[in-house]
Design a protein around this motif. Sequence first.
Motif, mmCIF file in Angstrom:
data_model
loop_
_atom_site.group_PDB
_atom_site.id
_atom_site.type_symbol
_atom_site.label_atom_id
_atom_site.label_comp_id
_atom_site.label_asym_id
_atom_site.label_seq_id
_atom_site.Cartn_x
_atom_site.Cartn_y
_atom_site.Cartn_z
ATOM 1 N N ALA A 82 0.828 -1.200 0.000
ATOM 2 C CA ALA A 82 0.000 0.000 0.000
ATOM 3 C C ALA A 82 0.866 1.255 0.000
ATOM 4 N N LEU A 83 0.511 2.205 -0.836
ATOM 5 C CA LEU A 83 1.263 3.458 -0.925
ATOM 6 C C LEU A 83 0.708 4.438 0.110
ATOM 7 N N THR A 84 0.981 4.150 1.375
ATOM 8 C CA THR A 84 0.395 4.943 2.446
ATOM 9 C C THR A 84 0.865 6.396 2.465
ATOM 10 N N GLY A 182 -1.383 1.302 -4.754
ATOM 11 C CA GLY A 182 -0.643 0.096 -4.413
ATOM 12 C C GLY A 182 0.226 -0.382 -5.547
ATOM 13 N N ARG A 183 1.195 -1.234 -5.171
ATOM 14 C CA ARG A 183 2.113 -1.826 -6.142
ATOM 15 C C ARG A 183 2.233 -3.309 -5.832
ATOM 16 N N ILE A 184 1.865 -4.147 -6.827
ATOM 17 C CA ILE A 184 1.896 -5.592 -6.629
ATOM 18 C C ILE A 184 3.329 -6.072 -6.400
ATOM 19 N N THR A 185 3.506 -6.868 -5.355
ATOM 20 C CA THR A 185 4.821 -7.430 -5.026
ATOM 21 C C THR A 185 4.858 -8.936 -5.242
ATOM 22 N N ALA A 186 3.709 -9.572 -5.355
ATOM 23 C CA ALA A 186 3.628 -11.006 -5.626
ATOM 24 C C ALA A 186 2.260 -11.316 -6.219
ATOM 25 N N GLY A 187 2.235 -12.189 -7.213
ATOM 26 C CA GLY A 187 0.967 -12.600 -7.790
ATOM 27 C C GLY A 187 0.661 -12.012 -9.145
#
Length: 224
Positions: A82-84, A182-187
Amino acid sequence: MHRKTWALLTAAACALPLALATTGTAAAETAAAPAAPAVNCTYTPAVPADNFKGIPVFDAKKAAKPYSATLHTSQGNITFQALTEQAPCTTFSFRFLAEHDYYDRTHCHRLTTQRLYVLQCGDPTGTGSGGPGYSFPDENLTGATYPAGTVAMANAGPNTNGSQFFVVWKDTKLSPNYTPFGRITAGLDVLQKIAAGGEDDQNGPGDGYPTLPVNIRNVSLSKH
C-alpha cells in the motif's frame, strides 16, 4: 436514487494503467515511527451502501503505518504494498474495509484484455455499481501512470472513490484520473493467468466477466 456505475473510462475516452523492528527506549521508538501524513481525509456518506460496514474516521497516526495486503482469491494470491505516503486517504479506506471483512466472499466482475489490461474488483454486488456507503476525493494523480502491477481506484467520475479498485496485469495507458494506491509485489503471474483465460465480451470486445472466476475469499493485511 439510481445506482452509479463504477467503471473505468473506455479506451476511446482515454488518452490511450516492506518488516520494521524497533529497539531501544520508548523515545527512540517514537522517533523511529513513520511520520503522520499532513492530511485530513474526509469520507462522505454516499449511496449505494452495499455490505455496509460504517464510515471510517481518519486516523493520521494509523494511516502513516505501512502495510501490505493480500487478496486470497480462487485463482491464487495477489499481494500489494500500500502506498500509504502517497495516497493516505485511499489506503486508510482500503485498510478499514479489509479489516471489517468488506471484501470477503466477493468476486472480481470485470476483465479487460484489449487496450486497458485490468481486472476490476471490490463490488460486493458484482454488478459494477456497488459501493461501501461513502465516497472520498482523488489523490496521487499528478503524473500518474499505470504500468503492470499498479493497484488503483475505479470511480464514477472525479472524487467518487468508494470500494471498487482495479489491478493492472499489463502496461496500460490511462489518463491520470484513477488514484494509484498500491504496487503488486507477488501474484502478477496470477493476474496474467486470469487474463489469458479471457472474458465473455459482455461489455464489448475484450471487456467483460472473466472466464476464470476470481472469487476473493478474504483480504489479509501485514504490517511493515
